[in-house]
Design an enzyme around this catalytic site. Structure first.
Site: not given
Ligand code: COA
Length: 336
Positions: A115, A263, A293
């Site tokens: 990224c 980004h 992204n």
């Molecule tokens: N749809 C529905 N549910 C989903 C899902 C999806 N696409 N992806 C994950 N879940 C579920 C998980 O399984 C989890 O369920 P559980 O509580 O029953 O175990 C729940 O949603 C929460 O998951 P979690 O990973 O803790 O969610 P979050 O609130 O942290 O959001 C991201 C996940 C990825 C959106 C978030 O962490 C994020 O944006 N992180 C940064 C990512 C990023 O910017 N990446 C690029 C970097 S360059």
């Protein structure tokens, strides 16, 4: 010593749009979850067989950038290509661009910083121009994520975030020391390399023959892994730090920023950074809502669109900032 400035920009995304509702037909997810957590409504995913490889998309973006720069392709002295999704394990896509554009035998360098790839790439280009070694450099960021994602419920935490596309700029010599790229700032913290990674196939892990031999349907090692919450927490800190670093280096303050182009990792990350710097909506450019992204492509696509929409004017202070796998992060301070 010279400065470098952007004299041409271009972008390309595949036609095929995949909405959150489309994804919910492939896996257990829904529009509400995706929009609430990431701000993403849809993304572009290349249709296999249409020719939209990473290098081909890079070439399309590059052609636009070259034309807008008003230059002949043979005036380009060097190519730098940033991607985490190359057409081939080797050689990298830089040489494929040189071949496809049919440019004389100039050098071509591939950057592997995910990224932060475009920020690293443009920083490298800036150094070559500063020293006088090269005058015009084609810098490309492109990604074809969609072919390598786990499109089942198992992969939903990663797959819904990423999109395909390419952006390119021509960086050229600038004689005025107060114009163009004022400074670039690069960082890495390898101790967190596993938190956002794709480990196989890799010479240090498992190569193709091991994967084929095991033939394990539960093997996830060749899909991207992301510790989402950990990435989120680190991203908001590093984005903030590296933007501040860039401003301070140039004796500037947050009020001087005309346009911040972060980004496009996640709209919530961009909004956090926007709030931290107290920037109004018109001073931050986001397009993740409709592109997802696109990793190394996200900043050059966003920069191109911001420029096309007239959001960047002569003398504006434009700040680019990125964070991603490695972890790596960086910023670029530009006086347009
Ligand atoms: N749809 C529905 N549910 C989903 C899902 C999806 N696409 N992806 C994950 N879940 C579920 C998980 O399984 C989890 O369920 P559980 O509580 O029953 O175990 C729940 O949603 C929460 O998951 P979690 O990973 O803790 O969610 P979050 O609130 O942290 O959001 C991201 C996940 C990825 C959106 C978030 O962490 C994020 O944006 N992180 C940064 C990512 C990023 O910017 N990446 C690029 C970097 S360059």
């Amino acid at each position: 010593m010279y400065n470098s400035k952007i004299i041409g920009l271009g972008s390309y995304v595949p036609d095929n749009i995949v909405t959150n509702d489309d994804l919910s037909k492939m896996m257990d997810t829904n529009d509400e979850w995706i929009q609430e957590r990431t701000g993403i409504k849809e993304r572009h995913w290349a249709v296999p067989g249409t020719g939209d490889t990473t290098s081909a998309m890079g070439v399309k973006a590059a052609k636009v950038a070259i034309e807008r720069a008003g230059m002949d392709k043979n005036d380009i002295d060097f190519i730098i290509f940033a991607t985490l999704s190359p057409d081939f394990y080797f050689p990298g896509p830089g040489v494929l661009v040189q071949k496809e554009l049919d440019i004389k035998t100039i050098g071509a360098l591939d950057v592997r910083n995910q990224c932060s790839g475009f920020v690293y790439a443009i920083s490298v280009a800036d150094q070559f121009i500063k020293t006088g070694m090269y005058k015009n450099i084609l810098v490309i960021g492109a990604e074809l994520h969609s072919h390598g994602l786990d499109k089942t419920t198992r992969g939903r935490g990663v797959t819904v975030i990423f999109g395909d596309g390419a952006g390119a700029v021509i960086l050229s010599r600038e004689e005025n020391p107060d114009k163009g790229l004022l400074s670039t700032h690069l960082h890495a913290q390898g101790e967190h390399f596993k938190e956002l990674s794709l480990v196989a196939p890799g010479m240090g892990q498992r190569w193709i023959n091991d994967i084929l031999k095991d033939n394990d349907p539960d093997d996830e090692s060749y899909f991207p892994y992301m510790n989402g919450p950990f990435v989120f927490k680190n991203a908001i800190v590093r984005f903030t730090e590296v933007i501040m670093e860039g401003l301070q280096k140039n004796g500037l303050v947050k009020e001087d920023i005309n346009l911040l182009i972060p980004h496009q990792a996640n709209l919530r990350i961009s909004q956090f950074v926007q709030k931290k710097f107290g920037l109004s909506d018109d001073r931050v450019f986001n397009n993740i809502m409709t592109y997802g992204n696109t990793t190394a492509a996200s900043i050059p696509i966003a920069l191109t669109q911001a420029w096309e929409q007239g959001k960047i004017k002569e003398n504006d202070l434009v700040v680019l900032a990125a964070f991603g796998s490695g972890f790596t992060w960086g910023s670029v301070i530009i006086r347009w």
